[in-house]
Design an enzyme around this catalytic site. Structure first.
Site, mmCIF file in Angstrom:
data_model
loop_
_atom_site.group_PDB
_atom_site.id
_atom_site.type_symbol
_atom_site.label_atom_id
_atom_site.label_comp_id
_atom_site.label_asym_id
_atom_site.label_seq_id
_atom_site.Cartn_x
_atom_site.Cartn_y
_atom_site.Cartn_z
ATOM 1 N N ASN A 1 39.784 -10.330 -1.640
ATOM 2 C CA ASN A 1 39.979 -9.038 -2.305
ATOM 3 C C ASN A 1 40.596 -8.043 -1.333
ATOM 4 O O ASN A 1 40.156 -7.941 -0.195
ATOM 5 C CB ASN A 1 38.642 -8.454 -2.738
ATOM 6 C CG ASN A 1 37.975 -9.269 -3.804
ATOM 7 O OD1 ASN A 1 38.643 -9.791 -4.694
ATOM 8 N ND2 ASN A 1 36.660 -9.382 -3.730
ATOM 9 N N HIS B 1 32.411 -3.389 1.214
ATOM 10 C CA HIS B 1 32.035 -3.958 -0.081
ATOM 11 C C HIS B 1 31.803 -5.464 -0.007
ATOM 12 O O HIS B 1 30.770 -5.968 -0.451
ATOM 13 C CB HIS B 1 33.099 -3.638 -1.132
ATOM 14 C CG HIS B 1 32.744 -4.083 -2.517
ATOM 15 N ND1 HIS B 1 32.833 -5.401 -2.929
ATOM 16 C CD2 HIS B 1 32.281 -3.393 -3.586
ATOM 17 C CE1 HIS B 1 32.444 -5.486 -4.192
ATOM 18 N NE2 HIS B 1 32.106 -4.284 -4.616
ATOM 19 N N ASP B 2 32.788 -6.181 0.566
ATOM 20 C CA ASP B 2 32.670 -7.642 0.654
ATOM 21 C C ASP B 2 32.079 -8.070 1.993
ATOM 22 O O ASP B 2 32.003 -9.265 2.268
ATOM 23 C CB ASP B 2 34.059 -8.292 0.504
ATOM 24 C CG ASP B 2 34.602 -8.161 -0.916
ATOM 25 O OD1 ASP B 2 33.863 -7.666 -1.794
ATOM 26 O OD2 ASP B 2 35.765 -8.544 -1.143
ATOM 27 N N THR B 3 31.732 -7.106 2.821
ATOM 28 C CA THR B 3 31.304 -7.432 4.184
ATOM 29 C C THR B 3 29.982 -6.735 4.474
ATOM 30 O O THR B 3 28.977 -7.031 3.840
ATOM 31 C CB THR B 3 32.410 -7.017 5.179
ATOM 32 O OG1 THR B 3 32.787 -5.654 4.927
ATOM 33 C CG2 THR B 3 33.626 -7.926 5.059
#
Ligand SMILES: *[C@@H]1O[C@H](CO)[C@@H](O)[C@H](O)[C@H]1NC(C)=O
Ligand SMILES: *[C@@H]1O[C@H](CO)[C@@H](O)[C@H](O)[C@H]1NC(C)=O
Ligand SMILES: *[C@@H]1O[C@H](CO)[C@@H](O)[C@H](O)[C@H]1NC(C)=O
Ligand SMILES: *[C@@H]1O[C@H](CO)[C@@H](O)[C@H](O)[C@H]1NC(C)=O
Length: 406
Positions: free
Chosen positions: A163, A218-220
């Site tokens: 993303n 967010h993804d981490t």
């Protein structure tokens, strides 16, 4: 994540993005279409020098989904907190992300309770209407937005599939009053263009920065977000092309844990923060609407007539604008309010029917009145408003009260 497909009227935006032949619509996220549109996307970098009462430039940088204590414990967020004012009671509006981003520029989230492809009707204004009214330049910088004015739902790293950019974190693109105007789309740029604008000394006076889905945590994790922040912001601290009586807000869209109050770690810093406030904390109650209220107070803008009107102006700014910083003064008290769900409105997922929320066209806050164009648009329905200029705002458990039955 809920996704509702929406058919978009391409004709409204095609002029902004590409050539007349086989024009990809601005919402297409197929790589071939994106590259085609990328080649012709129009970018603008207007500048201005409108003096503010407490600052001449406002920069908001938003990170993702982190509980207060976690962010406060991160060494990089701590480093920047020491350079500014830590806001200990900045409370978000709801979950999940998109309604918080929608609200920080528009003064309401209109019942949004998910992260779908959303388009706010053209007759609903946002902060850029107020800024343009006073000639204040603005831009959004969205890391890895594939081209200026891109309206697609998302964009992934073409090598790794990870993303990168998501529409739900791009506040102004959600508003058709922006997305349907080519010269406004031209100010929704990526961070590559941030560095070009910086180099050319053409940064605007108002900006909103969204790191990509890796960089914003967010993804981490907040560790990755803190490292991105250090890399991004450290060189800017002493750069006069950025720090020019500038107020920077570092904040998060929402808390991670849904069952605790939705309070987020936030820091105000920059060369507009006076020395005696560096390294201090401010315990006053703020929320995402305070960002609009602070900018309105600083430049004496009109208002949107929504929750921006009642929001507290950040105290360091209010000290220069004559705004009174108020305490939450309603039952239930602030600590018993969670702001962890949305009240109903036009964007509620399972809404049967909801009326357009009408701004309070008669609202006045410290001499600031509603933008005349907004008054004109909505005056005939003035009696339908649920905004009364109070500090205390609704949430899912305490919804707004309409003055009539619907
Ligand atoms: C605003 O636009 C929406 C959607 O097009 C429409 O339903 C509504 O009636 C409009 N409101 C006003 C006051 O024009
Ligand atoms: C950023 O936007 C510009 C202008 O539309 C585009 O040419 C460039 O490829 C984009 N950069 C990235 C990293 O997507
Ligand atoms: C996100 O941004 C960082 C740098 O800020 C970059 O290293 C990374 O490749 C970008 N995209 C992804 C998917 O990680
Ligand atoms: C909001 O928080 C309260 C208190 O912890 C909890 O009872 C409620 O279930 C939460 N609501 C949501 C939607 O998570």
């Amino acid at each position: 994540m809920r996704f509702s497909a929406v058919v978009v009227v391409a004709a409204l935006v095609s002029g902004a993005v590409a050539s007349p032949v086989a024009t990809p619509t601005a919402t297409q996220s197929d790589p071939a279409d994106v590259y085609k549109a990328q080649a012709t996307a129009k970018t603008e970098s207007p500048t201005s020098k409108v003096k503010g009462k407490a600052f001449d430039r406002y920069v908001s940088i938003w990170f993702e989904n982190t509980d207060y204590d976690k962010a406060a414990a991160d060494p990089n967020f701590q480093f920047f907190a020491k350079k500014g004012i830590t806001l200990t009671s900045n409370v978000c509006l709801t979950h999940p992300s998109e309604p918080n981003y929608m609200a920080v520029v528009g003064g309401d989230y209109f019942g949004l309770d998910g992260d779908p492809f959303t388009q706010v009707p053209q007759n609903i204004s946002s902060v850029v209407d107020l800024l343009e009214d006073k000639g204040i330049s603005w831009s959004l910088y969205q890391e890895d937005l594939p081209y200026t004015g891109y309206q697609g739902f998302d964009w992934v790293n073409q090598k790794t599939g990870a993303n990168d950019y998501v529409r739900k974190h791009n506040p102004e693109i959600l508003y058709n009053s922006v997305a349907e105007k080519a010269d406004r789309l031209a100010k929704i740029k990526n961070t590559t263009l941030f560095y070009e604008d910086l180099k050319a000394n053409k940064l605007p006076q108002w900006m909103f920065i969204t790191p990509n889905m890796t960089s914003d945590g967010h993804d981490t994790s907040v560790t990755v977000a803190g490292e991105w922040l250090k890399t991004f912001l450290t060189p800017l601290l002493n750069d006069k092309r950025f720090m020019d009586n500038t107020l920077v807000l570092l904040t998060f869209d929402e808390n991670e844990t849904y069952t605790i109050q939705n309070r987020v770690f936030s820091v105000l810093l920059g060369d507009a923060v006076p020395n005696h406030l560096v390294g201090t904390t401010d315990d006053n109650y703020y929320n995402h609407y305070s960002e609009i209220a602070t900018v309105e107070a600083n430049w004496d803008l009109h208002t949107l007539g929504r929750f921006d009107v009642g929001a507290n102006v950040f105290a360091n700014v209010a000290a220069h604008t004559g705004d009174r910083v108020r305490k939450w003064n309603a039952e239930p008290c602030l600590s018993e309010r969670y702001f962890n769900s949305s009240y109903d409105g036009i964007f509620t997922t399972l809404a049967q029917w909801s009326p357009q929320p009408v701004p309070n066209v008669f609202a006045v806050q410290n001499g600031r009145t509603v933008l005349p164009a907004i008054q004109f648009e909505w005056a005939s329905q003035f009696w339908k408003t649920y905004y009364h200029g109070e500090l205390e705002i609704p949430d899912g458990a305490h919804p707004p009260v309409y003055p009539y039955k619907y």
